[in-house]
Write a protein that holds these residues in place. Structure first.
Motif, PDB file in Angstrom:
ATOM      1  N   THR B  61       0.845  -1.202   0.000  1.00  0.00           N
ATOM      2  CA  THR B  61       0.000   0.000   0.000  1.00  0.00           C
ATOM      3  C   THR B  61       0.883   1.255   0.000  1.00  0.00           C
ATOM      4  O   THR B  61       0.650   2.188  -0.769  1.00  0.00           O
ATOM      5  CB  THR B  61      -0.913   0.008   1.244  1.00  0.00           C
ATOM      6  N   ALA B  62       1.904   1.237   0.835  1.00  0.00           N
ATOM      7  CA  ALA B  62       2.800   2.398   0.921  1.00  0.00           C
ATOM      8  C   ALA B  62       3.493   2.660  -0.416  1.00  0.00           C
ATOM      9  O   ALA B  62       3.580   3.800  -0.881  1.00  0.00           O
ATOM     10  CB  ALA B  62       3.836   2.154   2.012  1.00  0.00           C
ATOM     11  N   GLU B  66       2.595   6.472  -3.208  1.00  0.00           N
ATOM     12  CA  GLU B  66       3.664   7.461  -3.056  1.00  0.00           C
ATOM     13  C   GLU B  66       3.293   8.770  -3.765  1.00  0.00           C
ATOM     14  O   GLU B  66       3.593   8.952  -4.941  1.00  0.00           O
ATOM     15  CB  GLU B  66       4.969   6.902  -3.615  1.00  0.00           C
ATOM     16  N   SER B  67       2.583   9.602  -3.056  1.00  0.00           N
ATOM     17  CA  SER B  67       2.191  10.890  -3.631  1.00  0.00           C
ATOM     18  C   SER B  67       2.140  11.910  -2.493  1.00  0.00           C
ATOM     19  O   SER B  67       1.659  11.598  -1.393  1.00  0.00           O
ATOM     20  CB  SER B  67       0.817  10.758  -4.293  1.00  0.00           C
ATOM     21  N   PRO B  68       2.624  13.116  -2.734  1.00  0.00           N
ATOM     22  CA  PRO B  68       2.602  14.124  -1.670  1.00  0.00           C
ATOM     23  C   PRO B  68       1.183  14.535  -1.287  1.00  0.00           C
ATOM     24  O   PRO B  68       0.965  15.110  -0.227  1.00  0.00           O
ATOM     25  CB  PRO B  68       3.379  15.300  -2.276  1.00  0.00           C
ATOM     26  N   PHE B  69       0.199  14.256  -2.193  1.00  0.00           N
ATOM     27  CA  PHE B  69      -1.194  14.645  -1.910  1.00  0.00           C
ATOM     28  C   PHE B  69      -1.921  13.624  -1.033  1.00  0.00           C
ATOM     29  O   PHE B  69      -3.008  13.864  -0.567  1.00  0.00           O
ATOM     30  CB  PHE B  69      -1.967  14.843  -3.213  1.00  0.00           C
ATOM     31  N   LEU B  74      -3.259   7.196   5.413  1.00  0.00           N
ATOM     32  CA  LEU B  74      -4.113   6.385   4.522  1.00  0.00           C
ATOM     33  C   LEU B  74      -3.573   4.959   4.370  1.00  0.00           C
ATOM     34  O   LEU B  74      -4.329   4.020   4.100  1.00  0.00           O
ATOM     35  CB  LEU B  74      -4.214   7.067   3.152  1.00  0.00           C
ATOM     36  N   ILE B  75      -2.264   4.816   4.558  1.00  0.00           N
ATOM     37  CA  ILE B  75      -1.658   3.467   4.450  1.00  0.00           C
ATOM     38  C   ILE B  75      -2.229   2.575   5.555  1.00  0.00           C
ATOM     39  O   ILE B  75      -2.675   1.454   5.302  1.00  0.00           O
ATOM     40  CB  ILE B  75      -0.114   3.540   4.568  1.00  0.00           C
ATOM     41  N   GLY B  76      -2.241   3.112   6.779  1.00  0.00           N
ATOM     42  CA  GLY B  76      -2.798   2.361   7.917  1.00  0.00           C
ATOM     43  C   GLY B  76      -4.268   2.071   7.712  1.00  0.00           C
ATOM     44  O   GLY B  76      -4.742   0.955   7.973  1.00  0.00           O
ATOM     45  N   PHE B  77      -4.972   3.088   7.178  1.00  0.00           N
ATOM     46  CA  PHE B  77      -6.408   2.927   6.943  1.00  0.00           C
ATOM     47  C   PHE B  77      -6.680   1.825   5.903  1.00  0.00           C
ATOM     48  O   PHE B  77      -7.490   0.921   6.122  1.00  0.00           O
ATOM     49  CB  PHE B  77      -6.990   4.269   6.468  1.00  0.00           C
ATOM     50  N   ALA B  78      -5.944   1.887   4.792  1.00  0.00           N
ATOM     51  CA  ALA B  78      -6.145   0.904   3.708  1.00  0.00           C
ATOM     52  C   ALA B  78      -5.738  -0.498   4.156  1.00  0.00           C
ATOM     53  O   ALA B  78      -6.435  -1.481   3.867  1.00  0.00           O
ATOM     54  CB  ALA B  78      -5.344   1.319   2.479  1.00  0.00           C
ATOM     55  N   ALA B  79      -4.621  -0.565   4.886  1.00  0.00           N
ATOM     56  CA  ALA B  79      -4.161  -1.879   5.363  1.00  0.00           C
ATOM     57  C   ALA B  79      -5.190  -2.483   6.321  1.00  0.00           C
ATOM     58  O   ALA B  79      -5.538  -3.664   6.221  1.00  0.00           O
ATOM     59  CB  ALA B  79      -2.808  -1.730   6.049  1.00  0.00           C
TER      60      ALA B  79
END
Lengths: 255, 246
Positions: B61-62, B66-69, B74-79
């Protein structure tokens, strides 16, 4: 007494049993013999209720097994002891638990009472000090003896054995035969044995039923089997030279 | 035999299974044994896989966000969502279908071919009830715990992967995990787990109970059982998701 009348059983288009009528007396060891594929196993499985007959009746002391209510059927099941060809001991349970299983399932005895009964049954089949062994740790003959102990632990009225000697050496086979005969006499059990072993026929067969192509081809006692001229029986029983000579000697002696 | 016959036979089997046990003491003994065999002995593999797959999910996911926006949380949320919704209930159930399913089919199948089931029937024991009911109850009882553990370890594995690799910060990940928590998603995962647990216990039992032949037939039945359980889990997953989430 077990009475079989005009028993028919088939699987799909294959008719296996074609109208067998016979009876088995209490206190006597009755043997069913016949070639492979003659219907012996299907006949035995029909007697113990694992197969439902297409037509005909099997009655146990006057009670027809296909007309049992649920309760009667449960009671009847507890009157039956069965020794399977491969012993059919529960792999995951030791000798003691295997023999105790019917007691745990169908009685309300205390642990001590059950243990006494188990030890009695194991003692009866000459198997002491093996309570904690697993079936895999026992020889074929010992497994058969445990199976007999499990079959008699509930004091059955009817004992069925499917090829109890298969895979055993002649000496052990005689021990098992004698054990079954002694138990039959001692407890006045109606015993029916399915066998290929002609030695058993000569030694313990008080009644012999010969099946051929799903039909009763002959029945009589082990003495009568020496005298019979029935071609099918003579061909089957005396196919070995040893038994041929035994028969000749018996007939010569009678002359 | 066609599929309809198999389905009919399967439901007839269930009819025999769901009867009152003949002796409650024996039933409880069997139940405890099955909880150990089907549940406790699966703990290790589920813990191991959950931990590492959780790490992989977080890293993947990380690497794909990879985007500054896009905030790192969100990585934790998606995982968390991936692990709770799909990985833990479905992926772990497929693993259990392989491990536990083959065990169930081979143990019951061996009992069938060695006439142990015939011996039970001759004694007057309802063999289906005696053999299968404890398996169903034990999986239904234990698998929710197992899957909850898988969820926790998967999320923890994701956090550890981020901390060790430096792909994202642990604090952002935890913030993402806590973000927008919907209790219904846990209920959804548990409903799926219970349905899959039922399939894992019953489909392999069916294949083992009705096996005909010898040891090769038992081996083939085990393979068939794993294949069919997996297929049914995937199909049930689709329909449950459609019913509960759309």
């Amino acid at each position: 007494m077990i009475e079989v009348k005009d028993l028919h059983k088939g699987f799909g288009n294959v008719k296996v049993l074609k109208g067998i009528t016979t009876s088995f007396q209490p206190g006597k060891t009755s043997l069913i013999i016949g070639q492979s594929g003659s219907g012996k196993t299907v006949f035995l499985k029909s007697l113990i209720g694992l197969h439902t007959p297409e037509s005909g009746t099997i009655s146990f002391d006057g009670r027809v097994n296909t007309q049992f209510t649920k309760l009667e059927k449960r009671q009847w099941r507890q009157e039956i002891g069965m020794v399977f060809q491969g012993s059919a001991l529960f792999d995951s349970q030791n000798v003691q638990d295997n023999v105790m299983f019917p007691l745990k399932m169908f009685t309300n005895q205390s642990k001590t009472e059950m243990l006494d009964r188990v030890n009695f049954a194991l003692d009866r089949v000459n198997l002491k000090n093996s309570n904690k062994k697993l079936p895999a740790e026992l020889s074929g003959g010992m497994q058969k003896r445990v199976a007999i102990a499990r079959a008699i632990v509930m004091n059955p009225k009817y004992l069925f054995c499917d090829e109890p000697n298969s895979g055993l050496d002649p000496q052990t086979a005689i021990v098992i035969d004698n054990l079954i005969k002694e138990i039959t006499d001692e407890y006045n059990i109606t015993t029916v044995i399915n066998t290929h072993d002609m030695n058993s026929v000569m030694e313990i067969g008080e009644k012999i039923l010969f099946l051929k192509n799903g039909k009763k081809a002959w029945e009589g006692s082990s003495n009568e089997i020496f005298k019979t001229d029935n071609e099918a029986v003579v061909d089957f029983v005396y196919s070995s030279n040893l038994f041929k000579k035994v028969r000749e000697a018996y007939l010569n002696e009678k002359k | 035999m066609n599929y309809l016959e198999h389905i009919g036979k399967y439901f007839m089997m269930l009819g025999q299974v769901f009867k009152k046990p003949q002796k409650s003491r024996i039933f409880y003994e069997s139940l405890l044994k099955e909880i150990e065999e089907l549940g406790l002995k699966s703990l290790g593999i589920i813990m191991f896989i959950s931990f590492f797959i959780g790490g992989v999910i977080a890293m993947q996911t990380a690497l794909n966000l990879e985007s500054p926006f896009i905030p790192d949380s969100l990585i934790g949320f998606a995982a968390k969502r991936s692990i709770i919704l799909e990985f833990a209930p479905t992926f772990c159930s497929i693993i259990l279908a392989g491990k536990v399913g083959s065990y169930i089919t081979s143990s019951i199948g061996t009992m069938r071919v060695t006439e142990q089931i015939d011996a039970l029937e001759v004694m007057g024991v309802n063999s289906l009830n005696y053999l299968v009911l404890p398996k169903i109850i034990s999986t239904l009882f234990f698998y929710p715990f197992l899957i909850t553990l898988a969820m926790g370890l998967g999320i923890f594995g994701g956090w550890l992967a981020g901390v060790l690799t430096g792909l994202f910060s642990g604090i952002d990940y935890i913030e993402g995990v806590q973000m927008e928590f919907k209790p219904f998603l846990i209920i959804y995962a548990m409903i799926k787990t219970l349905v899959f647990a039922f399939l894992i216990a019953t489909v392999p039992s069916y294949h083992g109970y009705y096996v005909k032949g010898g040891s090769i037939a038992v081996g083939k039945a085990s393979t068939q059982a794993v294949v069919w359980t997996t297929i049914l889990i995937v199909i049930a997953n689709y329909f449950l998701t459609q019913m509960l989430l759309t």
